[in-house]
Design a protein around this motif. Structure first.
Motif, PDB file in Angstrom:
ATOM      1  N   VAL A 148      35.644  22.861  41.340  1.00  0.00           N
ATOM      2  CA  VAL A 148      35.167  22.215  42.563  1.00  0.00           C
ATOM      3  C   VAL A 148      36.235  22.291  43.645  1.00  0.00           C
ATOM      4  CG1 VAL A 148      34.520  19.976  43.546  1.00  0.00           C
ATOM      5  CG2 VAL A 148      33.541  20.708  41.381  1.00  0.00           C
ATOM      6  N   ALA A 149      37.488  22.079  43.288  1.00  0.00           N
ATOM      7  CA  ALA A 149      38.571  22.161  44.267  1.00  0.00           C
ATOM      8  C   ALA A 149      38.702  23.571  44.821  1.00  0.00           C
ATOM      9  CB  ALA A 149      39.881  21.720  43.636  1.00  0.00           C
ATOM     10  N   MET A 150      38.544  24.588  43.979  1.00  0.00           N
ATOM     11  CA  MET A 150      38.618  25.961  44.448  1.00  0.00           C
ATOM     12  C   MET A 150      37.431  26.284  45.349  1.00  0.00           C
ATOM     13  SD  MET A 150      41.346  27.510  43.533  1.00  0.00           S
ATOM     14  CE  MET A 150      40.953  29.203  43.778  1.00  0.00           C
ATOM     15  N   SER A 194      38.186  24.709  48.700  1.00  0.00           N
ATOM     16  CA  SER A 194      39.231  25.444  49.419  1.00  0.00           C
ATOM     17  C   SER A 194      38.735  26.802  49.899  1.00  0.00           C
ATOM     18  CB  SER A 194      40.469  25.600  48.548  1.00  0.00           C
ATOM     19  OG  SER A 194      40.230  26.506  47.497  1.00  0.00           O
ATOM     20  N   MET A 195      37.833  27.422  49.152  1.00  0.00           N
ATOM     21  CA  MET A 195      37.264  28.706  49.601  1.00  0.00           C
ATOM     22  C   MET A 195      36.356  28.494  50.799  1.00  0.00           C
ATOM     23  SD  MET A 195      38.335  31.256  48.006  1.00  0.00           S
ATOM     24  CE  MET A 195      38.548  32.170  46.538  1.00  0.00           C
ATOM     25  N   MET A 196      35.605  27.393  50.811  1.00  0.00           N
ATOM     26  CA  MET A 196      34.741  27.111  51.946  1.00  0.00           C
ATOM     27  C   MET A 196      35.571  26.784  53.183  1.00  0.00           C
ATOM     28  SD  MET A 196      31.548  25.017  50.229  1.00  0.00           S
ATOM     29  CE  MET A 196      31.825  23.689  51.332  1.00  0.00           C
ATOM     30  N   ALA A 197      36.683  26.120  52.982  1.00  0.00           N
ATOM     31  CA  ALA A 197      37.522  25.747  54.113  1.00  0.00           C
ATOM     32  C   ALA A 197      38.268  26.960  54.692  1.00  0.00           C
ATOM     33  CB  ALA A 197      38.531  24.684  53.687  1.00  0.00           C
ATOM     34  N   SER A 198      38.574  27.931  53.838  1.00  0.00           N
ATOM     35  CA  SER A 198      39.340  29.091  54.316  1.00  0.00           C
ATOM     36  C   SER A 198      38.449  30.141  54.979  1.00  0.00           C
ATOM     37  CB  SER A 198      40.115  29.723  53.163  1.00  0.00           C
ATOM     38  OG  SER A 198      39.235  30.297  52.231  1.00  0.00           O
ATOM     39  N   SER A 199      37.143  30.102  54.736  1.00  0.00           N
ATOM     40  CA  SER A 199      36.274  31.118  55.352  1.00  0.00           C
ATOM     41  C   SER A 199      35.558  30.630  56.569  1.00  0.00           C
ATOM     42  CB  SER A 199      35.233  31.619  54.379  1.00  0.00           C
ATOM     43  OG  SER A 199      34.532  30.593  53.763  1.00  0.00           O
ATOM     44  N   LEU A 258      46.519  39.836  41.957  1.00  0.00           N
ATOM     45  CA  LEU A 258      47.827  39.529  41.399  1.00  0.00           C
ATOM     46  C   LEU A 258      48.817  39.089  42.465  1.00  0.00           C
ATOM     47  CD1 LEU A 258      48.168  42.474  38.888  1.00  0.00           C
ATOM     48  CD2 LEU A 258      47.569  40.120  38.399  1.00  0.00           C
ATOM     49  N   PHE A 259      48.616  39.496  43.701  1.00  0.00           N
ATOM     50  CA  PHE A 259      49.553  39.183  44.764  1.00  0.00           C
ATOM     51  C   PHE A 259      49.124  37.993  45.610  1.00  0.00           C
ATOM     52  CE2 PHE A 259      50.048  43.833  44.117  1.00  0.00           C
ATOM     53  CZ  PHE A 259      51.279  43.754  43.495  1.00  0.00           C
ATOM     54  N   ASN A 260      47.909  37.537  45.440  1.00  0.00           N
ATOM     55  CA  ASN A 260      47.406  36.386  46.167  1.00  0.00           C
ATOM     56  C   ASN A 260      47.211  35.253  45.161  1.00  0.00           C
ATOM     57  OD1 ASN A 260      46.177  34.566  47.811  1.00  0.00           O
ATOM     58  ND2 ASN A 260      44.559  35.946  48.512  1.00  0.00           N
ATOM     59  N   PHE A 261      47.973  34.179  45.311  1.00  0.00           N
ATOM     60  CA  PHE A 261      47.974  33.102  44.321  1.00  0.00           C
ATOM     61  C   PHE A 261      46.609  32.441  44.190  1.00  0.00           C
ATOM     62  CE2 PHE A 261      48.963  28.726  42.940  1.00  0.00           C
ATOM     63  CZ  PHE A 261      49.496  29.043  41.702  1.00  0.00           C
ATOM     64  N   GLN A 262      45.921  32.222  45.300  1.00  0.00           N
ATOM     65  CA  GLN A 262      44.609  31.586  45.257  1.00  0.00           C
ATOM     66  C   GLN A 262      43.602  32.468  44.532  1.00  0.00           C
ATOM     67  OE1 GLN A 262      43.086  30.537  49.077  1.00  0.00           O
ATOM     68  NE2 GLN A 262      41.453  29.273  48.239  1.00  0.00           N
ATOM     69  N   VAL A 280      40.479  33.902  39.557  1.00  0.00           N
ATOM     70  CA  VAL A 280      40.197  34.815  38.443  1.00  0.00           C
ATOM     71  C   VAL A 280      40.429  34.112  37.110  1.00  0.00           C
ATOM     72  CG1 VAL A 280      41.001  36.922  37.304  1.00  0.00           C
ATOM     73  CG2 VAL A 280      40.592  36.922  39.757  1.00  0.00           C
ATOM     74  N   LEU A 281      41.492  33.327  36.998  1.00  0.00           N
ATOM     75  CA  LEU A 281      41.752  32.597  35.752  1.00  0.00           C
ATOM     76  C   LEU A 281      40.671  31.558  35.476  1.00  0.00           C
ATOM     77  CD1 LEU A 281      45.608  32.085  35.901  1.00  0.00           C
ATOM     78  CD2 LEU A 281      44.318  33.540  34.344  1.00  0.00           C
ATOM     79  N   LEU A 282      40.227  30.842  36.498  1.00  0.00           N
ATOM     80  CA  LEU A 282      39.155  29.870  36.299  1.00  0.00           C
ATOM     81  C   LEU A 282      37.854  30.545  35.879  1.00  0.00           C
ATOM     82  CD1 LEU A 282      39.641  27.303  39.180  1.00  0.00           C
ATOM     83  CD2 LEU A 282      39.695  26.850  36.745  1.00  0.00           C
ATOM     84  N   LEU A 283      37.544  31.667  36.506  1.00  0.00           N
ATOM     85  CA  LEU A 283      36.330  32.394  36.121  1.00  0.00           C
ATOM     86  C   LEU A 283      36.430  32.928  34.700  1.00  0.00           C
ATOM     87  CD1 LEU A 283      35.502  34.311  39.408  1.00  0.00           C
ATOM     88  CD2 LEU A 283      34.205  32.449  38.371  1.00  0.00           C
TER      89      LEU A 283
END
Length: 72
Positions: free
Chosen positions: A62-64, A67-72, A4-8, A13-16
């Motif tokens: 796909v965008a998420m 972005s997850m691959m880029a952030s880790s 809830l506190f992390n927008f990404q 969670v909403l996409l899933l």
């Protein structure tokens, strides 16, 4: 940190939720259509979003993923 506190994480969670509800409606349409009202109506609404806006939902997934691959 909570989703809830992390927008990404909230978007993830909403996409899933949308993708899971759309798949569950495809597999069990009778159960989802019976529960249009109340608390379980959220899943029915998410399934409708997933069915009607599926190209946009898949682009967001796909965008998420990128972005997850880029952030880790």
């Amino acid at each position: 940190m909570s989703a809830l506190f992390n927008f990404q994480s909230l978007l993830l969670v909403l996409l899933l939720l949308i993708c899971t509800s759309a798949y569950a409606h495809y597999v069990f349409p009778g159960i989802m259509d019976r529960n249009r009202d109340g608390v379980f109506g959220i899943f029915w609404k998410c399934a409708r979003i997933g069915e009607r806006l599926s190209p946009y939902v898949s682009i967001c997934c796909v965008a998420m993923a990128i972005s997850m691959m880029a952030s880790s």
